[in-house]
Design an enzyme around this catalytic site. Structure first.
Site, PDB file in Angstrom:
ATOM      1  N   HIS A 122      42.699  -2.461  37.852  1.00 36.87           N
ATOM      2  CA  HIS A 122      41.885  -2.671  39.223  1.00 36.87           C
ATOM      3  C   HIS A 122      42.051  -4.147  39.540  1.00 36.87           C
ATOM      4  O   HIS A 122      41.762  -4.896  38.607  1.00 36.87           O
ATOM      5  CB  HIS A 122      40.758  -2.348  39.364  1.00 36.87           C
ATOM      6  CG  HIS A 122      40.081  -1.137  39.228  1.00 36.87           C
ATOM      7  ND1 HIS A 122      39.339  -0.389  38.306  1.00 36.87           N
ATOM      8  CD2 HIS A 122      40.514   0.279  39.767  1.00 36.87           C
ATOM      9  CE1 HIS A 122      38.993   0.877  38.677  1.00 36.87           C
ATOM     10  NE2 HIS A 122      40.141   1.154  39.426  1.00 36.87           N
ATOM     11  N   TYR A 150      40.264  -6.629  34.843  1.00 37.52           N
ATOM     12  CA  TYR A 150      40.116  -6.324  33.356  1.00 37.52           C
ATOM     13  C   TYR A 150      40.186  -5.021  33.024  1.00 37.52           C
ATOM     14  O   TYR A 150      39.610  -4.617  32.012  1.00 37.52           O
ATOM     15  CB  TYR A 150      38.880  -7.319  32.741  1.00 37.52           C
ATOM     16  CG  TYR A 150      38.685  -8.770  33.138  1.00 37.52           C
ATOM     17  CD1 TYR A 150      39.543  -9.674  33.265  1.00 37.52           C
ATOM     18  CD2 TYR A 150      37.595  -8.851  33.784  1.00 37.52           C
ATOM     19  CE1 TYR A 150      39.566 -10.878  33.570  1.00 37.52           C
ATOM     20  CE2 TYR A 150      37.234 -10.329  34.195  1.00 37.52           C
ATOM     21  CZ  TYR A 150      38.141 -11.312  33.926  1.00 37.52           C
ATOM     22  OH  TYR A 150      38.138 -12.659  34.375  1.00 37.52           O
ATOM     23  N   HIS A 151      40.246  -4.116  34.050  1.00 39.20           N
ATOM     24  CA  HIS A 151      40.288  -2.839  33.761  1.00 39.20           C
ATOM     25  C   HIS A 151      41.661  -2.013  33.411  1.00 39.20           C
ATOM     26  O   HIS A 151      42.291  -1.155  33.973  1.00 39.20           O
ATOM     27  CB  HIS A 151      39.781  -2.196  35.030  1.00 39.20           C
ATOM     28  CG  HIS A 151      38.474  -2.429  35.356  1.00 39.20           C
ATOM     29  ND1 HIS A 151      37.846  -2.193  36.534  1.00 39.20           N
ATOM     30  CD2 HIS A 151      37.502  -3.233  34.681  1.00 39.20           C
ATOM     31  CE1 HIS A 151      36.514  -2.921  36.531  1.00 39.20           C
ATOM     32  NE2 HIS A 151      36.456  -3.312  35.504  1.00 39.20           N
ATOM     33  N   HIS A 152      42.288  -2.769  32.182  1.00 44.46           N
ATOM     34  CA  HIS A 152      43.587  -2.224  31.926  1.00 44.46           C
ATOM     35  C   HIS A 152      43.616  -0.797  31.034  1.00 44.46           C
ATOM     36  O   HIS A 152      42.809  -0.795  30.375  1.00 44.46           O
ATOM     37  CB  HIS A 152      44.257  -3.291  30.819  1.00 44.46           C
ATOM     38  CG  HIS A 152      43.997  -4.629  31.504  1.00 44.46           C
ATOM     39  ND1 HIS A 152      43.645  -5.764  30.966  1.00 44.46           N
ATOM     40  CD2 HIS A 152      44.273  -5.130  32.569  1.00 44.46           C
ATOM     41  CE1 HIS A 152      43.662  -6.879  31.370  1.00 44.46           C
ATOM     42  NE2 HIS A 152      43.792  -6.654  32.626  1.00 44.46           N
TER      43      HIS A 152
END
Length: 629
Positions: free
Chosen positions: A359, A560-562
């Site tokens: 995201h 930081y939504h890897h």
């Protein structure tokens, strides 16, 4: 300092002293010697000493063999260590590359300072001419937790499950057991929800991880929520039956402190003799018996030496969406041609590292206000705020890095109250210019940062920020090797905006944020957009769609939504790496259990789904070994 932990206090202590001592001197006209100011700042944290005694110790010498080896003590790995060690006959080794937590990590407001300590892998993306253009060398900075608790220690503690359709879609892709109906019990299992207006049919009450509203709430957060409702959005428990609407953020905080997975899952099991932890130890390779294609153990590096340890039953990789594919490829699991090009003999040819998703937010939309205080560096670090936190766990130090409210929208079905959100608006109770740390955290080019936020810094303007997040991006990237050394970071190509649809959604989200700023609730504070043009976008008319697309390509903020780099799905699907039981295709005794297995990124923040995956993964293992009770 009898209550200060022996490890990792110097960096936090210096930061606290630097941030707080000068302001205390100024505001209270007290003359501290340097050592006195350090002691004074640390004394505010003294109640954490007893809490830190629960930190699991690192095993001085590990056994030659364990039933299960878990690589990574992060959001999923900590869960697995707890749940697997519930079986008293099983021996479990949890290996973590980073150190244990310290007291600073308990403070929710400290979130944006933690990126600059030794608990961060601190990745950078490959330079690009399509995104991250406002940042040094055109690279986005990717913080990832290198600490007990992993990124649940670095993150901003926002707790969202995602939309039920996300998980139903996972199941539809050929993953039985992963529909929303089937994962909901695991969400409820992990949650200890004290959110007063949470839907009682959906919120878990007896789990280890506390979910609560943060204790600090600014005037602009209240105005944001009221303005969204005035604009037609319902107030909603977004972790309940529907997601579309606005809410104050539900967070992984307990009694005003961060509740990481390390704290929630490992602090209370210190006396389990069948669980060993090895900290500051980087796993460099998974070991295989090539005659049987079975994972037999791992090799790890600790304090200058390499060590090996065997797994009787399984190796479980929980190193995250960057670390897990990196380790698999280093070990011979990945795209065969790519592995050979990096000097690694393939064991199984799988698309490891592909399907990277994230995201992003066009960052951040800055709004100035009058008539109220917002979160600024100067105002937060005051003596009275330290005192509020120390004695009552109240005040701005309980704010989760400034994140306060959240609104979900489905722009393609705006009249559907049960929509599937394609963007989110995240309210931050201060501006990016309110703290110089943000320049470093987002890797801004200094000149660009000063152009955008210099005036705010010089004049100490009050304001807030809105991050417009693209919730269901269509663009996909890749993690790949940068040679065969385990100590060299992989190449990260997020491939943001490869699909132009993502830019269209970004523009819609930006326009909704500006629309909300004009509501009556927001105008009580004379809310207005900071109209400083983005350097590099001068050729576009300000506020045109093309301008906002350019803005998005420049200020490309990862949230930081890897996820997705070890995609879950049936073996017949050539895009997948693990099956629905989280077993790596083509080998035995090896699973991946973390955010990397998500087929697609959920329409929400990803820490909660990752913890859920840890809970469900543990039960899958118990079922497969006939130990589920």
């Amino acid at each position: 300092m009898p209550d200060v932990p022996a490890a990792h206090t110097n960096g936090p202590a210096i930061m606290i002293a630097e941030k707080g001592a000068d302001m205390i001197k100024e505001d209270w006209n007290i003359k501290f010697k340097p050592q006195d100011s350090l002691l004074s700042m640390l004394s505010f944290l003294q109640d954490g000493g007893e809490r830190m005694q629960h930190e699991l110790p690192s095993q001085p010498v590990v056994r030659p063999e364990y039933d299960f080896i878990i690589v990574g003590a992060g959001s999923a790995g900590s869960v697995l260590a707890n749940r697997l060690s519930e079986v008293s006959d099983w021996s479990v080794l949890l290996i973590e590359a980073g150190p244990g937590e310290n007291l600073l990590m308990d403070i929710p407001m400290a979130a944006h300072y933690l990126q600059n300590f030794n608990i961060n892998w601190d990745y950078r993306t490959k330079p690009s001419d399509q995104y991250c253009l406002a940042f040094k060398n055109n690279q986005c900075r990717f913080p990832r937790g290198k600490v007990m608790g992993g990124s649940s220690v670095l993150n901003y503690m926002i707790y969202t499950r995602g939309n039920r359709r996300d998980f139903d879609h996972w199941a539809d892709l050929g993953n039985p057991g992963w529909s929303y109906k089937e994962v909901l019990p695991y969400y409820k299992k992990l949650e200890h929800s004290v959110v007063p207006d949470a839907n009682p049919a959906y919120a878990g009450k007896d789990g280890p991880l506390t979910i609560s509203y943060p204790r600090y709430r600014s005037d602009t957060a209240k105005a944001f929520v009221q303005g969204a409702m005035e604009n037609g959005a319902p107030y909603v428990d977004y972790n309940g039956p529907t997601q579309i609407g606005v809410s104050y953020i539900q967070s992984t905080t307990k009694d005003g402190k961060r509740d990481s997975t390390n704290v929630a899952y490992l602090y209370d099991i210190r006396n389990r003799s069948n669980l060993h932890v090895k900290k500051s130890s980087q796993v460099t390779r998974i070991l295989f018996d090539r005659t049987t294609n079975r994972a037999t153990g791992v090799r790890f590096y600790h304090e200058g030496s390499f060590h090996t340890v065997q797994a009787r039953r399984e190796v479980i990789v929980s190193a995250g969406a960057i670390g897990s594919p990196h380790l698999l490829m280093l070990s011979g699991i990945g795209p065969a041609e790519h592995l050979r090009a990096n000097g690694i003999k393939p064991i199984v040819d799988l698309p490891v590292g592909h399907n990277f998703q994230d995201h992003i937010a066009a960052g951040g939309l800055t709004f100035l206000v009058n008539g109220t205080q917002t979160l600024t560096y100067k105002d937060v670090f005051r003596l009275e705020n330290f005192m509020k936190y120390q004695y009552d766990k109240r005040g701005p130090f309980t704010s989760i890095g400034g994140c306060e409210a959240i609104a979900f929208y489905d722009s393609e079905h705006p009249d559907d109250p049960d929509g599937w959100p394609d963007y989110e608006l995240l309210h931050i109770g201060g501006t990016i210019g309110a703290d110089p740390t943000y320049e470093v955290n987002f890797n801004y080019k200094h000149k660009t940062f000063q152009t955008l936020f210099g005036e705010i810094q010089r004049r100490n303007y009050h304001g807030f920020t809105v991050f417009p997040l693209i919730m269901r991006p269509r663009s996909k990237g890749r993690i790949s090797l940068n040679g065969s050394s385990p100590f060299r970071h992989p190449i990260i190509e997020p491939n943001y905006f490869d699909d132009p649809y993502d830019l269209d959604v970004s523009v819609r989200a930006i326009r909704k944020a500006i629309e909300l700023s004009r509501t009556g609730a927001m105008q009580r504070y004379n809310t207005r957009l900071l109209k400083v043009p983005m350097p590099g976008c001068e050729r576009y008319r300000y506020d045109s769609d093309d301008y906002w697309k350019c803005f998005t390509r420049h200020a490309t903020f990862t949230i930081y939504h890897h996820v997705g780099t070890c995609k879950m799905g049936p073996r017949k699907d050539p895009t997948t790496v693990v099956d629905a039981r989280l077993r790596v295709h083509g080998v035995k005794g090896l699973r991946v259990i973390d955010a990397s297995i998500m087929p697609d990124v959920p329409a929400g923040h990803t820490n909660a789904p990752t913890i859920m995956i840890g809970e469900k993964g543990a039960d899958i293992i118990k079922e497969d070994w006939n130990e589920l009770t």
